[in-house]
Design an enzyme around this catalytic site. Sequence first.
Site, PDB file in Angstrom:
ATOM      1  N   SER A 165       0.359  -1.368  -0.204  1.00 61.41           N
ATOM      2  CA  SER A 165      -0.163   0.187   0.125  1.00 61.41           C
ATOM      3  C   SER A 165       0.715   1.434  -0.071  1.00 61.41           C
ATOM      4  CB  SER A 165      -0.875  -0.137   1.047  1.00 61.41           C
ATOM      5  OG  SER A 165      -1.650   1.324   1.104  1.00 61.41           O
ATOM      6  N   HIS A 192      -2.410  -1.014  -2.903  1.00 61.16           N
ATOM      7  CA  HIS A 192      -3.507  -0.262  -2.861  1.00 61.16           C
ATOM      8  C   HIS A 192      -3.377   1.143  -4.108  1.00 61.16           C
ATOM      9  CE1 HIS A 192      -3.977  -2.139   1.120  1.00 61.16           C
ATOM     10  NE2 HIS A 192      -5.084  -3.022  -0.449  1.00 61.16           N
ATOM     11  N   ASP A 285      -4.765  -4.842   6.494  1.00 66.21           N
ATOM     12  CA  ASP A 285      -5.410  -5.807   5.231  1.00 66.21           C
ATOM     13  C   ASP A 285      -4.047  -6.662   5.378  1.00 66.21           C
ATOM     14  OD1 ASP A 285      -6.801  -6.311   2.942  1.00 66.21           O
ATOM     15  OD2 ASP A 285      -5.515  -4.998   1.280  1.00 66.21           O
TER      16      ASP A 285
END
Length: 344
Positions: A165, A192, A285
Site C-alpha cells: 500500500s 492499493h 490488510d
Amino acid sequence: MLRVLIIDDSQVALDLLTAILEHESDIEVVGTARDGVEGVELVERLRPDVVSMDVQMPRMDGFAATRAIMSTHPTPIVIVSGSMESPNVEKSILSLRAGALAVIGKPGAPTSPRFDRSRRTLVDTLRTMADVKVVRIRPAPLRPAAPPKVDVDHRIPGVIAIAASTGGPVALDQLLSALPDDFPAPILLVQHISTGFLDGFVAWLNDTIALKAVTAEHGQRIRPGVVYVGPEGRHLCLGSKGRLTLTDDPPLGGFRPAASALFESTGRVYGAEGVACIMSGMGCDGVDGLRAVRQAGGLVLAQSKETCVVYGMPRAAAEAGLVDHSESPQRMAARLLKLTNVNP
C-alpha cells in the site's frame, strides 16, 4: 492546524484546492506555488506539514520537484493529478518512487456528482499522509548492489503473492527489479492505488523491472516470469492451481482488491508451495489472509520496519505472529531467488 502547501500551475486548480482545504477548521493553506521551482523554495521556507503536488508544470514538474524536496527537506507529498492519461499517470507513479506517499485524482468542478467524494478523498489523504514520518531519499546508485546472501532451509517453487500500500512502489521496485525475466514462478500483486492510476502503474513496472507485468484477467492461466497485478475494483484470487479468479465480493477492510483475499486463496490453493510477501502500507490488510498461508505450511515474508515508508501492514502481520522473516526488499528478493533455485 494542519499546514498545507499547494503546488499547481493552474490558478483555477489552486483556487479550488485552497477553497476545499480552508473549509476545514483544522487545515491552513500556508502557501501556493505555480511550478516546481517555486514549490521547492516554499517548502524550505515555510516547512509545511504536507504538500499537495501537481504533476505537469513548467520549469520543474512534479516528479523533479518531489525528488528535490525528498533529497533536501523531506516532507510528506501527495500527488494530486488532473489527468489519468499517460504520461501524467506514469510520471505520478515515478513520483511515488521518488518519495511521494500517495497519488489521487484532482477534484472536478463543485457541480460534478463526484465532487463531494473527491473532496473528501483529498482532505482525508492529506490528513493521513501528514502523519507519516518521511526520511531523506538520496539519488539511487548507478549500479544496484548485489543481492545479499541468505540461508534457506526449503524450496517453495509454486507462486509468489505480494501486497503493498503506501510506500509500496518504492519497495516493489527494490524487490522486483532484483528478479530476472526468467524467474521460475508467477507473481501475483495487489497494490492499493487510487482509481484511474492502475494502467500507469503497470506501464511503470514494465519500464522498471525485467519481469513482464500485466493487469490480471479472470480465468487467466498464470505463467512464470510474469507479474499479475490486481485490477481496480475486483479481488485478485487463485481459483485453482495455475488459474486466476477475479471476484466482486464486498471489500475487505475497505479494500478491493484486498491483500487478505489474495493471501487466503494462495494458502488454500497452493498450500506449502505458496509464498506471501507483505510490504509497506497503512493498516492491517493482509493479516487475515496470511493466517491461511501459515496454516497451510506456506512461507510469509514481511518488509522490515527500517525499510518501510509506513510500517503498518507488516507490523500487524508480525504482531499477529504470522511472519517467518522480516527483511529488506533486497534481502527478500535474494530469498526468493534461493527458494526457486535461481543463482542471482
